[in-house]
Design an enzyme around this catalytic site. Structure first.
Site, PDB file in Angstrom:
ATOM      1  CG  ASP A  37      17.979  50.161  67.518  1.00 53.79           C
ATOM      2  OD1 ASP A  37      18.634  51.197  67.261  1.00 53.79           O
ATOM      3  OD2 ASP A  37      16.772  50.046  67.239  1.00 53.79           O
ATOM      4  CB  ALA A  38      22.444  48.933  64.839  1.00 60.37           C
ATOM      5  CE  LYS A 186      14.064  40.880  66.900  1.00 59.28           C
ATOM      6  NZ  LYS A 186      13.010  41.475  66.039  1.00 59.28           N
ATOM      7  CE  LYS A 188      16.363  45.217  68.509  1.00 60.88           C
ATOM      8  NZ  LYS A 188      15.486  45.512  67.372  1.00 60.88           N
ATOM      9  CG  ASP A 217      16.276  43.592  64.369  1.00 61.75           C
ATOM     10  OD1 ASP A 217      16.639  44.099  63.294  1.00 61.75           O
ATOM     11  OD2 ASP A 217      15.289  44.003  65.017  1.00 61.75           O
ATOM     12  CD  GLU A 243      13.466  41.773  62.770  1.00 62.95           C
ATOM     13  OE1 GLU A 243      12.828  42.780  63.120  1.00 62.95           O
ATOM     14  OE2 GLU A 243      13.424  40.684  63.394  1.00 62.95           O
ATOM     15  CG  HIS A 319       7.814  45.489  64.374  1.00 64.31           C
ATOM     16  ND1 HIS A 319       7.315  46.753  64.586  1.00 64.31           N
ATOM     17  CD2 HIS A 319       8.978  45.421  65.061  1.00 64.31           C
ATOM     18  CE1 HIS A 319       8.143  47.437  65.361  1.00 64.31           C
ATOM     19  NE2 HIS A 319       9.153  46.658  65.667  1.00 64.31           N
TER      20      HIS A 319
END
Length: 389
Positions: A37-38, A186, A188, A217, A243, A319
């Site tokens: 992810d980020a 959803k 990322k 997100d 998110e 979550h």
């Protein structure tokens, strides 16, 4: 027989059950492909390759049983297991009905390491097992024991939208999710180049074409100006939420975004106590609160968060860990969402069903889960306390 004698007789007949045996297991679930992810793209973390689980199995002198779990990603799994082993013995001989009392007892057993983070995540496995046991003893699904508002919950998929997947793969995953009757998608965001995020959002929004809800997100990636800028860019897409646009502990910043953006703000998954969620709620810093029962200390603490959130009429979207959160979301007053991850499927003999965009609450007693043979093969450490009845 007089009143006092009747009372004594009832007390004698209702000889209290007690916790006789506990087994703790450290289980590591390997992922098929590394996940990014980020936080990975910006060098904060390494790709996720496995998830560490702490399972607690509890049995009582009267033959009742329960199972619960906590988990950790990247780091902390062995620590959770070690702390659970240190405090497990305080439950032996206790009445399993006294769940809130036992949560306090466990927290004091490890008081020197605090009442948040790893300490309460270790407690969570015991707490969830006790709630599972209580519902099984009543012959009810946990949702029904808590007081269900619904028999199914809206569900959305996350696992197909990671930044490690090229956009073509993400778009294929969108089709697979919609084909599987999942109600929301959803993806990322939070890449170093915000323009790439915008392009991916536009492509996914077009592919969904109104067939499902859409969320994004950022995994705490942005500072306040960047989050505001991205939020304004997203307004035309009518997203269900944005998110974790900011650091999880930036209550003031989330409150600013929630006040100024039309798109709802969601956060809470990284917080590791009930009180940290209360700070978000009391400061109007969130539209969708996203507590994680294993992270905040179990179901006992999760329910406290829900009480505050319901009073503020907030939306709920727990979550991860859908096997637990489906029951808790079903018992929340306002229509919630639950996050669909198929990662945990190999751990259990049972699997959740989805119809018309909603996840069906199982009718099996308790959480309705049992550990699979594969889960046992992935077990790296195990410890027992007390004596099995």
């Amino acid at each position: 027989m007089d009143t006092i004698a009747k009372t004594v007789s009832r007390q004698q007949d209702a000889s209290p059950d007690s916790i006789a045996w506990i087994r703790l297991s450290s289980i590591f679930l390997p992922l098929k492909t590394p996940i990014s992810d980020a936080k990975v793209l910006t060098g904060r973390q390494k790709p996720l390759t496995e998830v560490a689980f702490l399972f607690a199995e509890i049995e009582t002198t009267e033959g009742h049983s329960g199972i619960g779990f906590s988990y950790s990603k990247r780091a902390g799994g062995p620590g959770q297991y070690a702390h659970a082993c240190e405090i497990a013995n305080v439950l032996i001989g206790e009445d399993p009905n006294d769940i809130a009392k036992l949560w306090i007892k466990l927290s004091w057993a490890g008081a020197s390491v605090g009442r948040s983070g790893l300490a309460v995540q270790a407690i969570a496995a015991f707490d969830i097992a006790l709630w599972d046991l209580k519902a099984k003893r009543a012959g009810l699904p946990l949702a029904k024991l808590l007081g269900a508002h619904r028999d199914s919950v809206r569900c959305y998929n996350t696992s197909g939208g990671f930044l490690s997947s090229p956009i073509e793969e993400v778009l294929d995953n969108v089709e697979q999710s919609i084909g599987a009757d999942i109600g929301g998608i959803k993806i990322k965001v939070g890449q170093p180049d915000m323009a790439i995020d915008a392009q991916r959002v536009a492509a996914v929004h077009e592919r969904i074409g109104g067939r499902a809800a859409m969320m994004v997100d950022a995994n705490q990636q942005w500072d306040r100006p960047a989050a505001m800028r991205f939020g304004r860019m997203m307004e035309p897409y009518m997203l269900t939420w944005i998110e974790e646009p900011l650091d999880a502990y930036d209550v003031e910043g989330h409150a600013m975004l929630a006040a100024q953006l039309d798109t709802p703000i969601a956060t809470g998954e990284m917080l590791a106590s009930a009180l940290e969620h209360v700070a978000l709620i009391n400061n109007n810093a969130v539209d969708f609160i996203q507590p994680d029962a294993p992270r905040v200390g179990g179901i006992t603490q999760f329910l406290k968060i829900c009480a505050f959130a319901e009073a503020k009429k907030l939306q709920l979207a727990p979550h991860f860990a859908m096997e637990i959160h489906l029951h808790l979301a079903a018992a929340y007053e306002l229509e919630p969402w639950v996050e669909h991850f198929d990662w945990l499927d190999p751990l259990f003999n049972e699997h959740l069903e989805i119809e018309n965009g909603r996840m069906i609450v199982p009718t099996r007693p308790g959480l309705g889960i049992t550990l699979s043979e594969q889960a046992h093969r992935w077990t790296r450490a195990q410890a027992e306390f007390g004596k099995r009845p």
